[in-house]
Design an enzyme around this catalytic site. Structure first.
Site, PDB file in Angstrom:
ATOM      1  N   LEU A 119     -29.074   9.168 -23.376  1.00  0.00           N
ATOM      2  CA  LEU A 119     -29.426   9.691 -24.453  1.00  0.00           C
ATOM      3  C   LEU A 119     -28.466   8.864 -25.492  1.00  0.00           C
ATOM      4  O   LEU A 119     -27.359   8.419 -25.343  1.00  0.00           O
ATOM      5  CB  LEU A 119     -29.226  11.109 -24.744  1.00  0.00           C
ATOM      6  CG  LEU A 119     -29.850  12.110 -23.850  1.00  0.00           C
ATOM      7  CD1 LEU A 119     -29.423  13.702 -24.142  1.00  0.00           C
ATOM      8  CD2 LEU A 119     -31.498  12.122 -24.365  1.00  0.00           C
ATOM      9  N   ASP A 120     -29.025   8.651 -26.781  1.00  0.00           N
ATOM     10  CA  ASP A 120     -28.272   8.018 -27.789  1.00  0.00           C
ATOM     11  C   ASP A 120     -27.057   8.811 -28.156  1.00  0.00           C
ATOM     12  O   ASP A 120     -27.076   9.876 -28.121  1.00  0.00           O
ATOM     13  CB  ASP A 120     -28.996   7.461 -28.835  1.00  0.00           C
ATOM     14  CG  ASP A 120     -30.299   6.807 -28.749  1.00  0.00           C
ATOM     15  OD1 ASP A 120     -29.906   5.950 -27.679  1.00  0.00           O
ATOM     16  OD2 ASP A 120     -31.225   6.845 -29.427  1.00  0.00           O
ATOM     17  N   TYR A 121     -26.315   8.078 -28.767  1.00  0.00           N
ATOM     18  CA  TYR A 121     -24.845   8.698 -29.489  1.00  0.00           C
ATOM     19  C   TYR A 121     -25.270   9.693 -30.371  1.00  0.00           C
ATOM     20  O   TYR A 121     -24.436  10.998 -29.976  1.00  0.00           O
ATOM     21  CB  TYR A 121     -24.286   7.503 -30.265  1.00  0.00           C
ATOM     22  CG  TYR A 121     -22.928   7.832 -30.886  1.00  0.00           C
ATOM     23  CD1 TYR A 121     -21.780   7.861 -29.926  1.00  0.00           C
ATOM     24  CD2 TYR A 121     -22.655   8.021 -32.023  1.00  0.00           C
ATOM     25  CE1 TYR A 121     -20.402   8.225 -30.391  1.00  0.00           C
ATOM     26  CE2 TYR A 121     -21.369   8.366 -32.894  1.00  0.00           C
ATOM     27  CZ  TYR A 121     -20.487   8.284 -31.847  1.00  0.00           C
ATOM     28  OH  TYR A 121     -19.236   8.776 -32.363  1.00  0.00           O
ATOM     29  N   LYS A 165     -37.377   6.766 -31.130  1.00  0.00           N
ATOM     30  CA  LYS A 165     -37.157   6.518 -32.298  1.00  0.00           C
ATOM     31  C   LYS A 165     -37.812   5.053 -32.616  1.00  0.00           C
ATOM     32  O   LYS A 165     -38.508   4.924 -33.727  1.00  0.00           O
ATOM     33  CB  LYS A 165     -35.561   5.866 -32.284  1.00  0.00           C
ATOM     34  CG  LYS A 165     -34.543   7.060 -32.589  1.00  0.00           C
ATOM     35  CD  LYS A 165     -33.203   6.620 -32.416  1.00  0.00           C
ATOM     36  CE  LYS A 165     -32.156   7.826 -32.467  1.00  0.00           C
ATOM     37  NZ  LYS A 165     -30.617   7.640 -32.278  1.00  0.00           N
TER      38      LYS A 165
END
Ligand code: URA
Length: 248
Positions: free
Chosen positions: A107-109, A197
């Site tokens: 998962l992204d930051y 995204k």
């Protein structure tokens, strides 16, 4: 290499299943002469060994560690990795264990929500392999009004990094006129880098916030941000079932 009665498996599979690294990386390490079995360097690919053999990968001895499985409600501002060269906090820092656990996928930051962590390399490989089509649900807050046309585009697949994404299930949950933002639910089974995204980017929208609402059947509704719990044996069994049900 080992006596009968022990479970014999390919060397790279035993290394990968231990959670030390992926199968591909294990093969690279074997080819590079970094792997010893019972004190001898092995470069031959696919030899069968068991955990009764002493397998040394670049100085690390592969053990038949007890497996652990954690479900974390990932907070924003934490990287999904086991270590960070900049010394930032990682998701494994949030979990109190002495085992070498790691996240299942990324998962992204700035993405929050459901994240599974384990030291079970076999289950990790099954859950992350695209052919097993494990479904993930995301809730994205995006700038602008997402209409029927955009939903149709996302559902059919958009081009991300030169490749068309697989079919998705998409639903607009809410549109806030005041802030001009839409809340969109996406169900996808792919897991490319920054996939959600980039899918929105492909149709000209920017994701402002992203949360993973569900991974396979797992949710974190009962966990506060940053909290975690162990999976039950029943849940572990169900994950294996879900990840192998398309076999044959
Ligand atoms: N898609 C993204 O863009 N980011 C995530 O963290 C997960 C899916």
């Amino acid at each position: 290499m080992s006596k009968s009665g022990d479970k014999m498996e390919r060397l790279q599979k035993i290394i990968a299943n231990s959670g030390y690294t992926s199968r591909r990386k294990a093969e690279e390490l074997i080819q590079a002469g970094k792997v010893k079995v019972n004190g001898q360097i092995v470069r031959e690919m696919g030899i069968k060994v068991s955990l009764k053999d002493i397998i040394d990968v670049d100085g690390y001895i592969i053990k038949n560690e007890e497996k652990e499985y954690y479900l974390l409600n990932k907070p924003r501002g934490i990287i999904t990795s086991t270590q960070d060269e900049l010394g930032r906090k990682t998701v494994t820092d949030l979990i109190a264990t002495t085992k070498r656990i790691y996240p299942v996928g990324r998962l992204d930051y700035d993405t929050t929500g459901v994240l599974l962590l384990t030291n079970d390399g076999e289950l990790t490989n099954l859950l992350t392999h695209p052919k097993n089509e494990i479904e993930k649900t995301y809730i994205a807050k995006v700038k602008g009004l997402v209409g029927k046309k955009q939903v149709g585009l996302l559902e059919k697949g958009v081009v991300v990094d030169g490749v068309k994404t697989s079919k998705a299930k998409v639903r607009v949950k809410k549109y806030d006129k005041k802030t001009d933002t839409s809340l969109v639910e996406l169900m996808i089974h792919e897991g490319k880098n920054h996939q959600v995204k980039k899918m929105f980017e492909a149709i000209g929208y920017t994701v402002l916030k992203l949360r993973r609402d569900q991974f396979c059947f797992l949710r974190v509704d009962d966990l506060k941000s940053g909290d975690y719990r162990k999976l039950s044996p029943k849940e572990i069994k169900k994950l294996y079932f879900e990840a192998t049900k398309n076999d044959n």
